[in-house]
Design a protein around this motif. Structure first.
Motif, PDB file in Angstrom:
ATOM      1  N   ALA A  49      51.132 -77.930  55.197  1.00  0.00           N
ATOM      2  CA  ALA A  49      51.547 -78.813  54.101  1.00  0.00           C
ATOM      3  C   ALA A  49      52.216 -80.068  54.649  1.00  0.00           C
ATOM      4  CB  ALA A  49      52.496 -78.076  53.160  1.00  0.00           C
ATOM      5  N   ILE A  85      51.003 -83.971  53.663  1.00  0.00           N
ATOM      6  CA  ILE A  85      51.912 -84.964  53.082  1.00  0.00           C
ATOM      7  C   ILE A  85      52.122 -86.137  54.034  1.00  0.00           C
ATOM      8  CG2 ILE A  85      54.302 -85.377  52.357  1.00  0.00           C
ATOM      9  CD1 ILE A  85      54.291 -82.445  51.306  1.00  0.00           C
ATOM     10  N   TYR A 111      53.230 -81.824  40.061  1.00  0.00           N
ATOM     11  CA  TYR A 111      53.072 -80.625  40.881  1.00  0.00           C
ATOM     12  C   TYR A 111      51.633 -80.121  40.841  1.00  0.00           C
ATOM     13  CZ  TYR A 111      54.129 -76.039  42.876  1.00  0.00           C
ATOM     14  OH  TYR A 111      54.161 -74.926  43.675  1.00  0.00           O
ATOM     15  N   GLU A 112      51.067 -79.831  42.004  1.00  0.00           N
ATOM     16  CA  GLU A 112      49.698 -79.334  42.106  1.00  0.00           C
ATOM     17  C   GLU A 112      49.627 -78.023  42.878  1.00  0.00           C
ATOM     18  OE1 GLU A 112      46.747 -82.140  43.382  1.00  0.00           O
ATOM     19  OE2 GLU A 112      47.823 -83.858  42.551  1.00  0.00           O
ATOM     20  N   ALA A 114      51.153 -78.034  48.858  1.00  0.00           N
ATOM     21  CA  ALA A 114      50.311 -79.168  49.286  1.00  0.00           C
ATOM     22  C   ALA A 114      49.460 -78.789  50.496  1.00  0.00           C
ATOM     23  CB  ALA A 114      51.183 -80.374  49.602  1.00  0.00           C
ATOM     24  N   GLU A 153      44.520 -83.842  47.766  1.00  0.00           N
ATOM     25  CA  GLU A 153      45.753 -84.285  47.106  1.00  0.00           C
ATOM     26  C   GLU A 153      46.320 -85.538  47.760  1.00  0.00           C
ATOM     27  OE1 GLU A 153      50.124 -82.518  45.682  1.00  0.00           O
ATOM     28  OE2 GLU A 153      48.718 -81.212  46.746  1.00  0.00           O
ATOM     29  N   GLN A 154      45.904 -85.835  48.975  1.00  0.00           N
ATOM     30  CA  GLN A 154      46.480 -86.961  49.707  1.00  0.00           C
ATOM     31  C   GLN A 154      46.322 -88.279  48.960  1.00  0.00           C
ATOM     32  OE1 GLN A 154      44.475 -86.330  53.555  1.00  0.00           O
ATOM     33  NE2 GLN A 154      46.491 -85.923  54.433  1.00  0.00           N
ATOM     34  N   ILE A 205      48.884 -88.477  46.251  1.00  0.00           N
ATOM     35  CA  ILE A 205      50.223 -88.690  46.806  1.00  0.00           C
ATOM     36  C   ILE A 205      50.418 -90.169  47.128  1.00  0.00           C
ATOM     37  CG2 ILE A 205      51.652 -88.285  48.855  1.00  0.00           C
ATOM     38  CD1 ILE A 205      50.555 -85.407  48.890  1.00  0.00           C
ATOM     39  N   MET A 224      58.528 -85.277  43.941  1.00  0.00           N
ATOM     40  CA  MET A 224      57.390 -84.386  43.771  1.00  0.00           C
ATOM     41  C   MET A 224      57.827 -83.380  42.705  1.00  0.00           C
ATOM     42  SD  MET A 224      56.127 -83.959  47.729  1.00  0.00           S
ATOM     43  CE  MET A 224      54.396 -83.663  47.293  1.00  0.00           C
TER      44      MET A 224
END
Length: 257
Positions: free
Chosen positions: A89, A93, A144-145, A148, A153-154, A157, A169
Motif C-alpha cells: 500500500a 500511495i 475510501y476504497e 490501497a 486507485e493511483q 489519489i 483519505m
C-alpha cells in the motif's frame, strides 16, 4: 571520528536524505502519531529522478535508521541490495504522488487519531482555529476504497490531492506533501493539532456550546498569510526542523546509524 559515519555505498546527498527521513520516523513516533509497523514516509533521493526511500516493512517507527531505509522506484522495484521489503500500500500511495508532482519531495502518510476522525466528517477540517487556517480551502479529500492495494486507485489519489499540501483519505488517515522532510512533518503536526481542537469544540457542542467560524474573507486572508509567507512567516519546518533535530539528538540519536 564521527559517531555515525557515512557508509561508503551512499553518496553524501543520499546519506543526508536518509538521515533526515529517519529522523522524521522517530519524531512521528515520539509524538504518538505512528501506527506500530504501519504507515509510511517517503523521500526522493537528490539526483535520482525515479528513486525514493521508504521504511522497511515490519519495523517500528522508533527503530528506523538511515541505513535501514529501502530504495525503491516508481514501478515498485527495490533497487538496492537489502534484506528488507516495503508495504504494498505504501508503494501504491507514494509512487502515485511522487510520479505526479515534482515538488512532492517528501510524502507522509499516517493514521493519526484526530486527523482520521476528521476525515470521516463531510467537510473535513473546519476553520475553527489558527492551526486550521493554514489548510482553509487547501485540503484534498479522497474517498475510501479499501486498503490501497490497487494500482488503478493511483489516478484517483493524484486527482483528489491536486495541488493541495494535504489530503484526507476518508475513514483512513492523512497525506501531507512537502518540499522537504521538515515541511511534510510540520504540516502533519499542524493539521493534527487543528483536528484535535476541532474534535474538542465539537464535543463541547453536546453541552450546548455553539461553534464560531470566521467569515470566508478572514479565513482566506489567514491562509494566504501562511502560504505567501507574510511578515516573518517561513516555509513550515524551516525554523522548526533544526530545533526538532537538536532535541531528537539529545534523546535518541540512533536514527543516524
Amino acid at each position: 571520528m564521527t559517531k555515525f559515519p557515512k557508509p561508503a555505498r551512499y553518496t553524501q546527498e543520499e546519506w543526508e536524505a536518509r538521515v533526515s527521513l529517519a529522523a522524521s520516523y522517530r519524531l512521528v513516533a515520539k509524538l504518538g502519531l505512528d501506527d506500530m509497523i504501519y504507515n509510511h514516509i517517503s523521500l526522493r533521493i537528490p539526483g535520482e529522478e525515479d528513486a525514493f526511500l521508504l521504511n522497511p516493512y515490519g519495523w517500528l517507527f522508533n527503530e528506523i535508521t538511515a541505513s535501514s531505509l529501502v530504495k525503491i522506484n516508481t514501478k515498485g522495484e527495490i533497487i538496492e541490495d537489502t534484506p528488507n521489503t516495503v508495504n504494498q500500500a505504501a508503494f501504491v500511495i507514494h509512487a502515485a504522488v511522487h510520479g505526479a508532482n515534482e515538488n512532492s519531495h517528501c510524502v507522509l502518510h499516517t493514521h493519526s487519531d484526530a486527523s482520521t476522525a476528521v476525515s470521516g466528517q463531510e467537510a473535513g477540517l473546519l476553520p475553527l482555529s489558527q492551526f486550521a487556517m493554514r489548510f482553509y480551502n487547501r485540503q484534498g479529500i479522497h474517498d475510501y476504497e479499501g486498503v490501497a492495494l490497487d494500482a488503478e486507485e493511483q489516478a484517483r489519489i493524484i486527482a483528489d490531492l491536486g495541488d493541495n499540501p494535504v489530503m484526507l483519505m476518508r475513514n483512513h488517515g492523512i497525506i501531507t506533501v512537502g518540499r522537504t522532510v521538515g515541511e511534510a512533518f510540520m504540516l502533519l503536526y499542524y493539521f493534527e493539532r487543528a483536528a484535535k481542537i476541532q474534535l474538542a469544540m465539537q464535543a463541547a457542542c453536546a453541552g450546548g456550546a455553539k461553534l464560531v467560524i470566521p467569515p470566508h474573507e478572514v479565513c482566506e486572508k489567514a491562509a494566504r498569510q501562511f502560504w505567501e509567507l507574510k511578515g516573518d512567516i517561513l516555509i513550515p519546518g524551516e525554523r522548526e526542523w533544526p530545533a526538532l533535530l537538536r532535541d531528537l539528538d539529545r534523546s535518541d540519536d540512533g536514527y543516524r546509524a
